[in-house]
Design an enzyme around this catalytic site. Structure first.
Site, mmCIF file in Angstrom:
data_model
loop_
_atom_site.group_PDB
_atom_site.id
_atom_site.type_symbol
_atom_site.label_atom_id
_atom_site.label_comp_id
_atom_site.label_asym_id
_atom_site.label_seq_id
_atom_site.Cartn_x
_atom_site.Cartn_y
_atom_site.Cartn_z
ATOM 1 N N HIS A 279 149.506 35.996 52.269
ATOM 2 C CA HIS A 279 150.607 35.184 51.674
ATOM 3 C C HIS A 279 150.122 34.373 50.645
ATOM 4 C CE1 HIS A 279 153.882 32.837 51.742
ATOM 5 N NE2 HIS A 279 153.493 31.553 52.319
ATOM 6 N N CYS A 280 149.044 34.870 50.119
ATOM 7 C CA CYS A 280 148.383 33.792 48.857
ATOM 8 C C CYS A 280 148.010 34.626 47.574
ATOM 9 C CB CYS A 280 146.733 33.202 49.205
ATOM 10 S SG CYS A 280 147.216 31.933 50.744
ATOM 11 N N ILE A 281 146.840 35.276 47.593
ATOM 12 C CA ILE A 281 146.836 36.305 46.154
ATOM 13 C C ILE A 281 147.842 36.874 45.763
ATOM 14 C CG2 ILE A 281 144.839 37.334 45.031
ATOM 15 C CD1 ILE A 281 143.726 34.995 46.574
ATOM 16 N N ASP A 284 150.804 33.344 44.979
ATOM 17 C CA ASP A 284 150.515 32.164 44.480
ATOM 18 C C ASP A 284 150.495 32.152 42.605
ATOM 19 O OD1 ASP A 284 150.440 31.511 47.041
ATOM 20 O OD2 ASP A 284 148.248 31.189 46.841
#
Ligand SMILES: NC(=O)c1ccc[n+]([C@@H]2O[C@H](COP(=O)([O-])OP(=O)(O)OC[C@H]3O[C@@H](n4cnc5c(N)ncnc54)[C@H](O)[C@@H]3O)[C@@H](O)[C@H]2O)c1
Length: 440
Positions: A279-281, A284
């Site tokens: 859910h990040c790299i 974002d």
């Protein structure tokens, strides 16, 4: 830090934080929110978690955990001690002194930020915001969100920030599955709308976490997180491009990285792989590129790395196809087994996992695809649920096995004798050289 606390309201809140009588609220009890709630409860605060999903709330109140890094026993002890409870009812906000917002920040299909979760959580908070409340946004987001989006919603009530209520941004840096660094010992960056906000935010975290890093504004705190994740995303993009180059030049990229990593300064190893997940790299940096476009700057590194990383599942499928062709077979009609579908080692999260793309691409080319993953019993592919199969049986039957996630605890070396063809996207078979092993 010199004291920025001028108002009585701030002083009263500081007192409640200092003696741990502040009522703590955590909104969004997922991979970020539940560990944070547990940490504050363990520090001695009474914590109320708020989530929209009834089943999560029920499990917490029953002393159970659905987050791998949080043992159920820990939740049970805190619930039994009256330190942790959960609810779907936002009206409890009226009685809370602090609120951490840990809701999702996904991308829309167009790769624009989807702010709907933050907006809906803040709409609910705004109904119950009251003097003496500290609100901290933790969801990863574009620089400016706290001041431009959250602040107007909370101050629409007529309360003044920095005097009546307090607002900060503090990026969450948790790394699921990391046994060494967890919520408690990962330094916590925090920036407030006003100096008093920063001071209260820093004081609050210092009560439960080991190291707090105050910064001068919410925008700096928001940008810190984006720098960290963009740094990773771009370096992975670079090394993925190098992997593609090395394949053309018949050079072993893994050996190159290992040798480069012996340099004791100025180099940090990143590794190629089947594509970005989680859910990040993968997400974002696009929050940053969206915002920077508004400021008239194209985030060219981000777009380029996003493109290269997005090509990796295709690159893997081509590798599988070429290896099968070399053996007189085609993807169409072959049975291909995917080993590991979580987006990284030893976790159960499949959000944005490249394994899902690889499965989809192989199926589209006519392959029969199975998967196994000790952490993931089933996955959703479009409208269908796919169940994990028995690894040993599937590997023995399949024309090719693709190692997509290198969970520890799997005996990779034994695959060499069990599978006619192994495509290893993680170098799980480090040091093994065999005619049936193809590396990324
Ligand atoms: N997962 C990670 O490793 C990680 C690491 C650092 C930062 N983050 C960031 O933290 C944020 C949360 O991520 P996550 O992985 O914990 O997500 P998650 O999906 O695991 O958890 C979010 C929770 O929020 C709940 N929720 C959604 N809308 C809500 C609302 N309006 N009110 C109350 N609850 C609501 C959901 O039901 C869910 O339980 C994201 O911005 C993410 O980018 C995640």
């Amino acid at each position: 830090m010199t004291s920025e606390i001028a108002s009585t309201t701030a002083a009263q809140l500081a007192e409640k934080i200092a003696n741990k009588t502040a009522q703590v609220g955590i909104i969004g009890l997922g991979y970020v929110g539940l560990p944070l709630a547990v940490e504050f409860a363990k520090a001695g605060f009474t914590v109320t978690g708020i989530d929209l999903v009834e089943s999560k709330v029920e499990r917490i109140n029953a002393g159970d955990s659905y987050i791998q890094d949080i043992p159920a026993g820990e939740v049970q002890a805190l619930v039994d001690a009256g330190k942790l409870r959960a609810t779907t009812d936002f009206s409890v906000v009226a009685g809370l002194d602090t609120i951490n917002i840990c809701v999702p920040t996904p991308l829309r299909k167009t790769k624009d930020p989807d702010m709907s979760f933050i907006v809906s959580a803040c709409q609910e908070i705004a109904k119950f915001v009251h003097p003496g409340m500290l609100a901290i946004l933790e969801s990863t987001t574009y620089p400016g969100t706290t001041d431009e989006l959250v602040l107007p919603m909370l101050s629409s009530t007529g309360l003044e920030v920095g005097r009546d209520f307090f607002l900060c941004f503090s990026p969450e840096r948790v790394d699921p599955g990391n046994a060494k660094f967890q919520t408690r010992n990962i330094p916590k960056v925090v920036g407030g709308v006003t100096p008093a906000c920063t001071q209260l935010g820093a004081q609050f975290y210092a009560q439960a976490l080991e190291h707090v890093v105050p910064v001068s504004s919410t925008q700096v705190a928001e940008m810190v997180k984006l720098l960290e994740n963009t740094f990773r995303m771009i370096n992975i993009g670079l090394v993925n491009e190098l992997a593609i180059m090395c394949e053309r030049m018949s050079i072993n990229i893994w050996e190159v990285i290992d040798a480069a990593a012996t340099k004791p300064f100025g180099f940090m190893p990143f590794y190629p792989g089947p594509g970005l997940g989680g859910h990040c790299i993968p997400i974002d940096p696009f929050y940053l590129s969206w915002k920077s476009k508004q400021a008239g700057i194209e985030a060219r590194f981000i777009e380029l790395a996003g493109y290269i990383n997005g090509q990796m599942p295709h690159f893997v499928v081509e590798k599988v196809q070429n290896a099968l062709n070399d053996r007189g077979k085609a993807v169409k009609g072959s049975h291909i087994h995917i080993l590991g579908v979580a987006y990284k080692r030893d976790i159960d999260d499949v959000r944005e996992s490249p394994a899902l793309d690889i499965i989809h691409l192989l199926q589209r080319r006519g392959a029969t695809v199975t998967y196994s993953d000790p952490f993931v019993p089933s996955i959703r592919m479009d409208q269908e649920i796919m169940l994990a199969t028995d690894e040993a049986e599937a590997v023995a039957k399949a024309d090719a096995t693709v190692i997509v996630t290198d969970h520890a605890g799997t005996d990779y070396k034994s695959l060499v004798g069990r599978s006619p063809l192994i495509v290893d996207t993680r170098n799980a078979l480090r040091g093994v050289s065999a005619p049936n092993v193809i590396r990324l």
